[in-house]
Design an enzyme around this catalytic site. Structure first.
Site, PDB file in Angstrom:
ATOM      1  N   LYS A  73       7.957  -8.653 -10.968  1.00 17.52           N
ATOM      2  CA  LYS A  73       8.867  -8.945  -9.855  1.00 17.52           C
ATOM      3  C   LYS A  73       9.946  -9.909 -10.347  1.00 17.52           C
ATOM      4  CE  LYS A  73       6.454  -8.117  -5.560  1.00 17.52           C
ATOM      5  NZ  LYS A  73       6.210  -6.772  -6.030  1.00 17.52           N
ATOM      6  N   ASP A 107      10.150  -4.328 -10.374  1.00 22.26           N
ATOM      7  CA  ASP A 107      10.085  -4.095  -8.934  1.00 22.26           C
ATOM      8  C   ASP A 107      11.403  -4.513  -8.290  1.00 22.26           C
ATOM      9  OD1 ASP A 107       7.460  -3.314  -9.213  1.00 22.26           O
ATOM     10  OD2 ASP A 107       6.600  -5.121  -8.315  1.00 22.26           O
ATOM     11  N   ARG A 158      12.159   4.395 -10.280  1.00 18.12           N
ATOM     12  CA  ARG A 158      11.112   4.655  -9.286  1.00 18.12           C
ATOM     13  C   ARG A 158      11.769   4.594  -7.910  1.00 18.12           C
ATOM     14  NH1 ARG A 158       7.903  -0.456  -8.521  1.00 18.12           N
ATOM     15  NH2 ARG A 158       6.813   0.069 -10.441  1.00 18.12           N
ATOM     16  N   LYS A 161      10.479   3.998  -0.467  1.00 17.69           N
ATOM     17  CA  LYS A 161      11.172   3.953   0.832  1.00 17.69           C
ATOM     18  C   LYS A 161      11.715   2.554   1.113  1.00 17.69           C
ATOM     19  CE  LYS A 161       8.653   7.829   2.773  1.00 17.69           C
ATOM     20  NZ  LYS A 161       7.681   8.315   3.753  1.00 17.69           N
ATOM     21  N   GLY A 162      11.053   1.523   0.591  1.00 13.84           N
ATOM     22  CA  GLY A 162      11.522   0.142   0.809  1.00 13.84           C
ATOM     23  C   GLY A 162      10.550  -0.625   1.677  1.00 13.84           C
ATOM     24  N   ALA A 163      10.117  -1.773   1.184  1.00 11.67           N
ATOM     25  CA  ALA A 163       9.064  -2.517   1.859  1.00 11.67           C
ATOM     26  C   ALA A 163       9.577  -3.718   2.650  1.00 11.67           C
ATOM     27  CB  ALA A 163       8.055  -2.997   0.820  1.00 11.67           C
ATOM     28  N   LYS A 175      12.508   4.906  10.835  1.00  8.46           N
ATOM     29  CA  LYS A 175      11.644   5.486   9.790  1.00  8.46           C
ATOM     30  C   LYS A 175      11.992   6.941   9.473  1.00  8.46           C
ATOM     31  CE  LYS A 175       6.970   6.129   8.127  1.00  8.46           C
ATOM     32  NZ  LYS A 175       7.513   7.071   7.192  1.00  8.46           N
ATOM     33  N   HIS A 202       3.132   7.498  -0.982  1.00  9.01           N
ATOM     34  CA  HIS A 202       1.854   8.151  -0.641  1.00  9.01           C
ATOM     35  C   HIS A 202       2.082   9.316   0.307  1.00  9.01           C
ATOM     36  CE1 HIS A 202       1.357   3.762  -1.151  1.00  9.01           C
ATOM     37  NE2 HIS A 202       0.436   4.157  -2.007  1.00  9.01           N
ATOM     38  N   ARG A 260      -0.576  -8.640   3.330  1.00 12.34           N
ATOM     39  CA  ARG A 260       0.553  -7.742   3.572  1.00 12.34           C
ATOM     40  C   ARG A 260       0.077  -6.309   3.804  1.00 12.34           C
ATOM     41  NH1 ARG A 260       4.189  -9.739  -0.464  1.00 12.34           N
ATOM     42  NH2 ARG A 260       3.727  -8.042  -1.878  1.00 12.34           N
TER      43      ARG A 260
HETATM   44  P1  FAD Z   1       4.846   6.110   4.458  1.00 14.78           P
HETATM   45  O1  FAD Z   1       5.740   7.031   5.187  1.00 14.78           O
HETATM   46  O2  FAD Z   1       4.873   4.654   4.816  1.00 14.78           O
HETATM   47  O3  FAD Z   1       3.366   6.618   4.539  1.00 14.78           O
HETATM   48  C1  FAD Z   1       3.034   7.963   4.318  1.00 14.78           C
HETATM   49  C2  FAD Z   1       1.533   8.099   4.392  1.00 14.78           C
HETATM   50  O4  FAD Z   1       0.952   7.421   3.273  1.00 14.78           O
HETATM   51  C3  FAD Z   1       0.897   7.397   5.596  1.00 14.78           C
HETATM   52  O5  FAD Z   1       0.878   8.225   6.719  1.00 14.78           O
HETATM   53  C4  FAD Z   1      -0.472   7.052   5.070  1.00 14.78           C
HETATM   54  O6  FAD Z   1      -1.288   8.199   5.113  1.00 14.78           O
HETATM   55  C5  FAD Z   1      -0.206   6.697   3.640  1.00 14.78           C
HETATM   56  N1  FAD Z   1       0.050   5.270   3.427  1.00 14.78           N
HETATM   57  C6  FAD Z   1       1.244   4.717   3.083  1.00 14.78           C
HETATM   58  N2  FAD Z   1       1.131   3.386   2.898  1.00 14.78           N
HETATM   59  C7  FAD Z   1      -0.166   3.111   3.130  1.00 14.78           C
HETATM   60  C8  FAD Z   1      -0.907   1.920   3.103  1.00 14.78           C
HETATM   61  N3  FAD Z   1      -0.379   0.736   2.766  1.00 14.78           N
HETATM   62  N4  FAD Z   1      -2.203   1.996   3.417  1.00 14.78           N
HETATM   63  C9  FAD Z   1      -2.778   3.171   3.729  1.00 14.78           C
HETATM   64  N5  FAD Z   1      -2.125   4.334   3.785  1.00 14.78           N
HETATM   65  C10 FAD Z   1      -0.849   4.302   3.485  1.00 14.78           C
HETATM   66  N6  FAD Z   1       8.731  -1.359  -2.161  1.00 14.78           N
HETATM   67  C11 FAD Z   1       9.750  -2.175  -2.507  1.00 14.78           C
HETATM   68  O7  FAD Z   1      10.552  -2.539  -1.646  1.00 14.78           O
HETATM   69  N7  FAD Z   1       9.930  -2.578  -3.800  1.00 14.78           N
HETATM   70  C12 FAD Z   1       9.098  -2.168  -4.816  1.00 14.78           C
HETATM   71  O8  FAD Z   1       9.290  -2.557  -5.973  1.00 14.78           O
HETATM   72  C13 FAD Z   1       8.040  -1.274  -4.480  1.00 14.78           C
HETATM   73  N8  FAD Z   1       7.223  -0.787  -5.436  1.00 14.78           N
HETATM   74  C14 FAD Z   1       6.271   0.144  -5.103  1.00 14.78           C
HETATM   75  C15 FAD Z   1       5.509   0.719  -6.102  1.00 14.78           C
HETATM   76  C16 FAD Z   1       4.604   1.730  -5.794  1.00 14.78           C
HETATM   77  C17 FAD Z   1       3.816   2.374  -6.899  1.00 14.78           C
HETATM   78  C18 FAD Z   1       4.444   2.152  -4.428  1.00 14.78           C
HETATM   79  C19 FAD Z   1       3.482   3.246  -4.065  1.00 14.78           C
HETATM   80  C20 FAD Z   1       5.176   1.554  -3.437  1.00 14.78           C
HETATM   81  C21 FAD Z   1       6.085   0.546  -3.739  1.00 14.78           C
HETATM   82  N9  FAD Z   1       6.846  -0.063  -2.743  1.00 14.78           N
HETATM   83  C22 FAD Z   1       7.860  -0.906  -3.107  1.00 14.78           C
HETATM   84  C23 FAD Z   1       6.493   0.123  -1.311  1.00 14.78           C
HETATM   85  C24 FAD Z   1       7.313   1.228  -0.636  1.00 14.78           C
HETATM   86  O9  FAD Z   1       8.638   0.798  -0.483  1.00 14.78           O
HETATM   87  C25 FAD Z   1       6.730   1.589   0.761  1.00 14.78           C
HETATM   88  O10 FAD Z   1       6.787   0.461   1.580  1.00 14.78           O
HETATM   89  C26 FAD Z   1       5.292   2.076   0.742  1.00 14.78           C
HETATM   90  O11 FAD Z   1       5.015   2.860  -0.382  1.00 14.78           O
HETATM   91  C27 FAD Z   1       5.005   2.939   1.993  1.00 14.78           C
HETATM   92  O12 FAD Z   1       5.821   4.087   2.002  1.00 14.78           O
HETATM   93  P2  FAD Z   1       5.288   5.565   1.621  1.00 14.78           P
HETATM   94  O13 FAD Z   1       6.374   6.253   0.907  1.00 14.78           O
HETATM   95  O14 FAD Z   1       4.000   5.455   0.890  1.00 14.78           O
HETATM   96  O15 FAD Z   1       5.151   6.363   2.925  1.00 14.78           O
END
Ligand code: FAD
Length: 278
Positions: A73, A107, A158, A161-163, A175, A202, A260
């Site tokens: 990070k 990240d 990579r 979607k953005g956290a 969303k 995911h 978180r």
């Molecule tokens: P979503 O639309 O949120 O979820 C889709 C489906 O996935 C859900 O319905 C559920 O079944 C499953 N799911 C998703 N999240 C979870 C969870 N936490 N627990 C259980 N089930 C879940 N964000 C940043 O801003 N900066 C970064 O550097 C960063 N690095 C990342 C690195 C990796 C490898 C991953 C996987 C994520 C990262 N993220 C990062 C987080 C990302 O931005 C999303 O907030 C997070 O991945 C949730 O979005 P999603 O695409 O998985 O789909």
């Protein structure tokens, strides 16, 4: 010691534990992206300590012959101190990794850090010819332009979607809109990037879309998911020959990361509880 309830999402407190976790993943054809938990340091000695810890981790990965890379990070390795400290520490880690064959991801944190992170990353990969990758966030309106800027640069991107909760002026906050934008950006990446694409998601729809785009364009891609989230899917995809990486957080600062995960998805608490009761 990490309580069992948090250990679904965090591999342990020590590098020995994260390496052991990675070994189990490798047995199922899943590679590891190891992340020492830590962020928002404003003291240079904290940033230096984590930089050294990553250098040692790179040695451990190289010595153990594991299929693993690392993810850092920016605010963990000096961006909260100043840009120069961040750049210096990033170069040190990426140089060290390059000499030992360990890839380094950067990240992306909240929007106030995007310019500095992008500038440091771009200068580094253009000078080094690769060895590192950067996370970009589909919820930020600027990301299409950032992708265009990096399309001909070495290194990998990579897409996530953005956290972070970002203001309306600079980010899509709905969303469904973010999901649509993610699909569009992914299409652009499959058309314009040669060095491979990482999908940090995911979401089953996103993964199906990536497979379709790969069939059309042939661009290599990898799926990246977090420890403790859709683990069975990670193993199934890997068994079908997809390149799968699990992002594996570890370290003494595990509590805020676990908190978180629970806050963003209440089911995670039930999930973690079920895991220790079964
Ligand atoms: P979503 O639309 O949120 O979820 C889709 C489906 O996935 C859900 O319905 C559920 O079944 C499953 N799911 C998703 N999240 C979870 C969870 N936490 N627990 C259980 N089930 C879940 N964000 C940043 O801003 N900066 C970064 O550097 C960063 N690095 C990342 C690195 C990796 C490898 C991953 C996987 C994520 C990262 N993220 C990062 C987080 C990302 O931005 C999303 O907030 C997070 O991945 C949730 O979005 P999603 O695409 O998985 O789909």
């Amino acid at each position: 010691m990490i309580p069992p309830i948090a250990s679904k999402f965090v591999a342990g407190e020590t590098s020995a534990e994260v390496l052991e976790h990675t070994r189990t993943l490798n047995e199922r054809e899943v590679a590891g992206i190891l992340n020492l938990l830590g962020e928002h340091y404003d003291d240079p000695s904290d940033a230096a300590a984590d930089t050294n810890a990553y250098v040692e981790l790179i040695d451990d990965i190289a010595a153990s012959d594991l299929d693993a890379c690392i993810s850092v990070k920016p605010s963990q390795i000096g961006l909260g101190v100043d840009e120069k400290t961040f750049e210096r520490n990033l170069i040190e880690i990426v140089d060290y990794g390059a000499n030992r064959g360990v890839f380094v991801w950067v990240d992306m944190e909240d929007h106030t850090t995007t310019d500095a992170t992008l500038d440091a990353y771009e200068a580094l990969v253009r000078r080094h010819g690769g060895g590192a990758g950067l996370c970009l966030q589909a919820n930020l309106k600027r990301t299409r332009e950032d992708l265009e800027r990096l399309a001909d640069a070495p290194g990998k991107i990579r897409l996530v979607k953005g956290a972070y909760d970002e203001p309306d002026e600079i980010a899509y906050t709905d969303k469904d809109r973010v999901d649509d934008v993610y699909r569009d950006l992914l299409e652009y990446m499959f058309e314009s990037f040669d060095d491979g694409i990482a999908i940090g998601s995911h979401d089953p729809d996103v993964i199906a879309h990536a497979r379709e785009l790969h069939r059309t364009h042939g661009t290599p891609y990898e799926i990246q998911m977090l420890t403790g989230v859709r683990t069975d899917t990670q193993y199934e995809l890997a068994a079908r020959g997809v390149d799968v990486y699990q992002y594996v957080p570890y370290g003494p600062n595990w509590f805020s990361y676990f908190y978180r995960r629970v806050r963003e998805r209440k089911e995670n608490l039930a999930f973690a509880l079920r895991a220790i009761l079964n």
